[in-house]
Design a protein around this motif. Structure first.
Motif, PDB file in Angstrom:
ATOM      1  N   ASN A 261      -6.334   5.713  -5.738  1.00  0.00           N
ATOM      2  CA  ASN A 261      -6.299   7.011  -5.066  1.00  0.00           C
ATOM      3  C   ASN A 261      -6.825   6.861  -3.556  1.00  0.00           C
ATOM      4  OD1 ASN A 261      -6.915   8.396  -7.980  1.00  0.00           O
ATOM      5  ND2 ASN A 261      -4.825   8.745  -6.900  1.00  0.00           N
ATOM      6  N   MET A 262      -7.225   5.593  -3.212  1.00  0.00           N
ATOM      7  CA  MET A 262      -7.702   5.411  -1.882  1.00  0.00           C
ATOM      8  C   MET A 262      -7.453   3.994  -1.432  1.00  0.00           C
ATOM      9  SD  MET A 262     -11.521   5.221  -0.311  1.00  0.00           S
ATOM     10  CE  MET A 262     -11.961   4.705   1.173  1.00  0.00           C
ATOM     11  N   LEU A 263      -7.767   2.923  -2.100  1.00  0.00           N
ATOM     12  CA  LEU A 263      -7.494   1.749  -1.661  1.00  0.00           C
ATOM     13  C   LEU A 263      -6.132   1.281  -1.527  1.00  0.00           C
ATOM     14  CD1 LEU A 263     -10.679   0.021  -2.872  1.00  0.00           C
ATOM     15  CD2 LEU A 263     -10.386   1.066  -0.722  1.00  0.00           C
ATOM     16  N   THR A 264      -5.200   1.722  -2.585  1.00  0.00           N
ATOM     17  CA  THR A 264      -4.012   1.061  -2.845  1.00  0.00           C
ATOM     18  C   THR A 264      -2.878   1.672  -1.780  1.00  0.00           C
ATOM     19  OG1 THR A 264      -3.806   0.680  -5.091  1.00  0.00           O
ATOM     20  CG2 THR A 264      -1.789   1.580  -4.031  1.00  0.00           C
ATOM     21  N   PRO A 265      -3.191   2.942  -1.301  1.00  0.00           N
ATOM     22  CA  PRO A 265      -2.557   3.737  -0.118  1.00  0.00           C
ATOM     23  C   PRO A 265      -2.826   3.114   0.950  1.00  0.00           C
ATOM     24  CG  PRO A 265      -3.447   5.484  -1.662  1.00  0.00           C
ATOM     25  CD  PRO A 265      -3.892   4.452  -2.147  1.00  0.00           C
ATOM     26  N   ILE A 266      -4.018   2.517   1.289  1.00  0.00           N
ATOM     27  CA  ILE A 266      -4.508   2.149   2.498  1.00  0.00           C
ATOM     28  C   ILE A 266      -3.836   0.554   2.445  1.00  0.00           C
ATOM     29  CG2 ILE A 266      -6.588   1.179   3.666  1.00  0.00           C
ATOM     30  CD1 ILE A 266      -8.239   3.484   2.678  1.00  0.00           C
ATOM     31  N   ALA A 267      -3.911  -0.075   1.496  1.00  0.00           N
ATOM     32  CA  ALA A 267      -3.229  -1.572   1.454  1.00  0.00           C
ATOM     33  C   ALA A 267      -1.660  -1.437   1.933  1.00  0.00           C
ATOM     34  CB  ALA A 267      -3.646  -2.145   0.207  1.00  0.00           C
ATOM     35  N   LEU A 268      -1.091  -0.700   1.194  1.00  0.00           N
ATOM     36  CA  LEU A 268       0.369  -0.325   1.618  1.00  0.00           C
ATOM     37  C   LEU A 268       0.593   0.180   3.070  1.00  0.00           C
ATOM     38  CD1 LEU A 268       1.681   0.967  -1.698  1.00  0.00           C
ATOM     39  CD2 LEU A 268       2.092  -0.983  -0.836  1.00  0.00           C
ATOM     40  N   ILE A 269      -0.250   0.736   3.674  1.00  0.00           N
ATOM     41  CA  ILE A 269      -0.257   1.451   4.971  1.00  0.00           C
ATOM     42  C   ILE A 269      -0.584   0.148   5.818  1.00  0.00           C
ATOM     43  CG2 ILE A 269      -1.265   2.606   6.892  1.00  0.00           C
ATOM     44  CD1 ILE A 269      -1.991   4.967   4.852  1.00  0.00           C
ATOM     45  N   GLN A 270      -1.408  -0.632   5.536  1.00  0.00           N
ATOM     46  CA  GLN A 270      -1.827  -1.784   6.276  1.00  0.00           C
ATOM     47  C   GLN A 270      -0.562  -2.983   6.335  1.00  0.00           C
ATOM     48  OE1 GLN A 270      -5.274  -2.949   4.379  1.00  0.00           O
ATOM     49  NE2 GLN A 270      -6.524  -2.706   6.106  1.00  0.00           N
ATOM     50  N   ALA A 271       0.015  -2.823   5.176  1.00  0.00           N
ATOM     51  CA  ALA A 271       1.201  -3.904   4.952  1.00  0.00           C
ATOM     52  C   ALA A 271       2.325  -3.426   5.593  1.00  0.00           C
ATOM     53  CB  ALA A 271       1.410  -4.150   3.524  1.00  0.00           C
ATOM     54  N   THR A 272       2.727  -2.179   5.917  1.00  0.00           N
ATOM     55  CA  THR A 272       3.920  -1.849   6.468  1.00  0.00           C
ATOM     56  C   THR A 272       3.846  -1.060   8.106  1.00  0.00           C
ATOM     57  OG1 THR A 272       3.564   0.291   5.372  1.00  0.00           O
ATOM     58  CG2 THR A 272       4.847  -1.360   4.351  1.00  0.00           C
ATOM     59  N   ILE A 273       2.782  -0.865   8.278  1.00  0.00           N
ATOM     60  CA  ILE A 273       2.924   0.185   9.591  1.00  0.00           C
ATOM     61  C   ILE A 273       3.025  -0.560  10.849  1.00  0.00           C
ATOM     62  CG2 ILE A 273       0.211  -0.212  10.094  1.00  0.00           C
ATOM     63  CD1 ILE A 273       0.098   2.468  10.703  1.00  0.00           C
ATOM     64  N   ASP A 274       2.638  -1.935  11.088  1.00  0.00           N
ATOM     65  CA  ASP A 274       2.982  -2.717  12.111  1.00  0.00           C
ATOM     66  C   ASP A 274       4.811  -2.793  12.237  1.00  0.00           C
ATOM     67  OD1 ASP A 274       0.583  -2.792  12.999  1.00  0.00           O
ATOM     68  OD2 ASP A 274       0.177  -4.611  12.177  1.00  0.00           O
ATOM     69  N   GLY A 275       5.374  -2.942  11.026  1.00  0.00           N
ATOM     70  CA  GLY A 275       6.767  -2.897  11.120  1.00  0.00           C
ATOM     71  C   GLY A 275       7.325  -1.888  11.935  1.00  0.00           C
ATOM     72  N   MET A 276       6.783  -0.612  11.288  1.00  0.00           N
ATOM     73  CA  MET A 276       7.300   0.614  11.666  1.00  0.00           C
ATOM     74  C   MET A 276       7.004   1.041  13.340  1.00  0.00           C
ATOM     75  SD  MET A 276       5.790   3.058   8.674  1.00  0.00           S
ATOM     76  CE  MET A 276       6.171   2.766   6.947  1.00  0.00           C
ATOM     77  N   ILE A 277       5.763   0.260  13.532  1.00  0.00           N
ATOM     78  CA  ILE A 277       5.327   0.448  15.005  1.00  0.00           C
ATOM     79  C   ILE A 277       6.299  -0.329  15.852  1.00  0.00           C
ATOM     80  CG2 ILE A 277       3.631  -0.046  16.844  1.00  0.00           C
ATOM     81  CD1 ILE A 277       1.623   0.642  14.661  1.00  0.00           C
ATOM     82  N   ALA A 278       6.791  -1.623  15.497  1.00  0.00           N
ATOM     83  CA  ALA A 278       7.405  -2.463  16.034  1.00  0.00           C
ATOM     84  C   ALA A 278       8.927  -1.743  16.141  1.00  0.00           C
ATOM     85  CB  ALA A 278       7.741  -3.852  15.558  1.00  0.00           C
ATOM     86  N   ARG A 279       9.400  -1.216  15.233  1.00  0.00           N
ATOM     87  CA  ARG A 279      10.625  -0.419  15.181  1.00  0.00           C
ATOM     88  C   ARG A 279      10.711   0.907  15.791  1.00  0.00           C
ATOM     89  NH1 ARG A 279      10.241  -2.779  10.334  1.00  0.00           N
ATOM     90  NH2 ARG A 279       9.798  -0.652   9.218  1.00  0.00           N
ATOM     91  N   GLY A 280       9.841   1.394  15.975  1.00  0.00           N
ATOM     92  CA  GLY A 280       9.324   2.579  16.787  1.00  0.00           C
ATOM     93  C   GLY A 280       9.780   3.806  16.020  1.00  0.00           C
ATOM     94  N   PHE A 281       9.684   3.707  14.828  1.00  0.00           N
ATOM     95  CA  PHE A 281       9.983   4.888  13.759  1.00  0.00           C
ATOM     96  C   PHE A 281       9.394   4.507  12.414  1.00  0.00           C
ATOM     97  CE2 PHE A 281      11.922   7.222  10.211  1.00  0.00           C
ATOM     98  CZ  PHE A 281      11.856   8.418  10.739  1.00  0.00           C
ATOM     99  N   GLY A 282       8.634   5.605  12.009  1.00  0.00           N
ATOM    100  CA  GLY A 282       7.623   5.364  10.582  1.00  0.00           C
ATOM    101  C   GLY A 282       7.156   6.648  10.268  1.00  0.00           C
ATOM    102  N   ARG A 283       7.484   6.793   8.751  1.00  0.00           N
ATOM    103  CA  ARG A 283       6.831   7.985   8.250  1.00  0.00           C
ATOM    104  C   ARG A 283       6.104   7.758   7.014  1.00  0.00           C
ATOM    105  NH1 ARG A 283       8.307   9.865  12.378  1.00  0.00           N
ATOM    106  NH2 ARG A 283       9.721  11.323  12.976  1.00  0.00           N
ATOM    107  N   ILE A 284       4.958   7.972   7.089  1.00  0.00           N
ATOM    108  CA  ILE A 284       3.999   7.598   5.800  1.00  0.00           C
ATOM    109  C   ILE A 284       3.319   9.139   5.303  1.00  0.00           C
ATOM    110  CG2 ILE A 284       1.638   6.578   5.018  1.00  0.00           C
ATOM    111  CD1 ILE A 284       2.335   4.486   7.433  1.00  0.00           C
ATOM    112  N   VAL A 285       3.682   9.225   4.093  1.00  0.00           N
ATOM    113  CA  VAL A 285       3.348  10.192   3.564  1.00  0.00           C
ATOM    114  C   VAL A 285       2.464  10.049   2.008  1.00  0.00           C
ATOM    115  CG1 VAL A 285       3.974  12.599   2.091  1.00  0.00           C
ATOM    116  CG2 VAL A 285       5.228  11.954   4.000  1.00  0.00           C
TER     117      VAL A 285
END
Ligand SMILES: NC(=O)c1ccc[n+]([C@@H]2O[C@H](COP(=O)([O-])OP(=O)(O)OC[C@H]3O[C@@H](n4cnc5c(N)ncnc54)[C@H](OP(=O)(O)O)[C@@H]3O)[C@@H](O)[C@H]2O)c1
Length: 259
Positions: free
Chosen positions: A112-136
């Motif tokens: 409930n803490m480290l898994t979501p953080i790991a998945l955010i770390q793994a995906t957020i830079d791609g979202m930033i590069a594409r200029g769109f991302g939604r994390i819930v």
């Protein structure tokens, strides 16, 4: 309302049942291709088939434990560049805070803490590069108002909430939003397990425990995974780009505070 996300891709964790499934179904109904994850292959495949049939989008199903490194690698291999990430996993077991072991805490933190953080770390830079991302992140009303038998949840989810509060602001100018959805009491397998534990702790029947729980909800009922999923789809929509770093309670009015 057209949510403006047709053709996007989403990774929805812990989504064969309950709230995760509600989110996957609602996103798919908006035309989003979804990769859904859960441990039990049969239920997962059944859910994937139902979503495919009803929404006509691409649905990938990855049977794995998202709280493990190999599970996360499998999910990301199937959906390496999601536009939308819905973090979810099973909640920690209820119990007496005096009896929580170190291992139980580590498991709760992983899920409930480290898994979501790991998945955010793994995906957020791609979202930033594409200029769109939604994390819930699906967390819990226990972040705002602790639930007596869920000390592991109260603690572990608060850690995620603190982390997300910082990162959401760091990336706010990039088109990526990060928000938490805080379910109150929803009609899923999970709430049933909590009610059973409360019945046991208070030496009352399950029916009585359920009735007492519903009495605490001004709406007079449990929420449905469908309405939870619709709220998630809105947060993931093109229209929600100015909503970030928020903790949205969806609890039928159960939280008693003004703010
Ligand atoms: N329902 C509520 O009222 C409520 C209230 C507050 C908070 N929450 C929290 O919201 C989350 C979702 O709850 P829910 O009510 O939707 O639960 P649920 O109905 O029991 O569904 C849980 C889903 O997560 C999957 N899952 C569980 N552990 C997993 C893992 N390690 N890896 C991959 N998938 C996993 C399950 O499939 P498999 O078992 O096959 O993996 C299932 O698809 C939980 O964290 C819960 O504590 C729920």
């Amino acid at each position: 309302m057209d949510m403006g996300i047709a053709g996007r891709t989403a990774l929805v964790c812990a989504a064969s049942k309950g709230l995760g499934r509600g989110c996957a179904e609602a996103l798919a109904a908006e035309g989003v291709d979804v990769t859904i994850v859960a441990r039990t292959e049969q239920t997962l495949e059944e859910t994937a088939a139902r979503i495919r049939a009803s929404a006509g989008v691409e649905v990938k199903a990855v049977a794995c434990d998202i709280t493990t490194q190999t599970g996360r690698a499998a999910a990301l291999a199937a959906c390496p560049s999601p536009d939308i990430l819905v973090n979810n996993a099973g909640g920690p077991p209820p119990g007496d805070f005096r009896k929580y072991t170190h291992e139980a805490w580590i498991a709760a933190l992983e899920a409930n803490m480290l898994t979501p953080i790991a998945l955010i770390q793994a995906t957020i830079d791609g979202m930033i590069a594409r200029g769109f991302g939604r994390i819930v992140n699906i967390t819990s009303s226990s972040v705002k108002a602790p639930i007596d038998v869920l000390g592991l949840s109260n603690g572990a989810r608060s850690g995620l909430t603190g982390f997300v509060a910082g990162v959401a602001r760091q990336v706010a100018a990039t088109g990526v939003t990060i928000n938490n959805l805080l379910p109150g009491a929803f009609d899923t397998d999970r709430i049933h397990a909590t009610i059973v534990a409360q019945a046991k702790a208070n030496h009352i029947s399950e029916d009585e425990a359920r009735a007492r729980r519903i009495q605490t909800i001004p709406a007079g009922r449990l929420g449905t995974p469908e309405e939870f999923g619709r709220a998630c789809a809105f947060l993931c929509s093109a229209h929600a780009g100015y909503i970030t770093g928020q903790n949205w309670l969806i609890d039928g009015g159960a939280y008693p505070g003004t703010y």
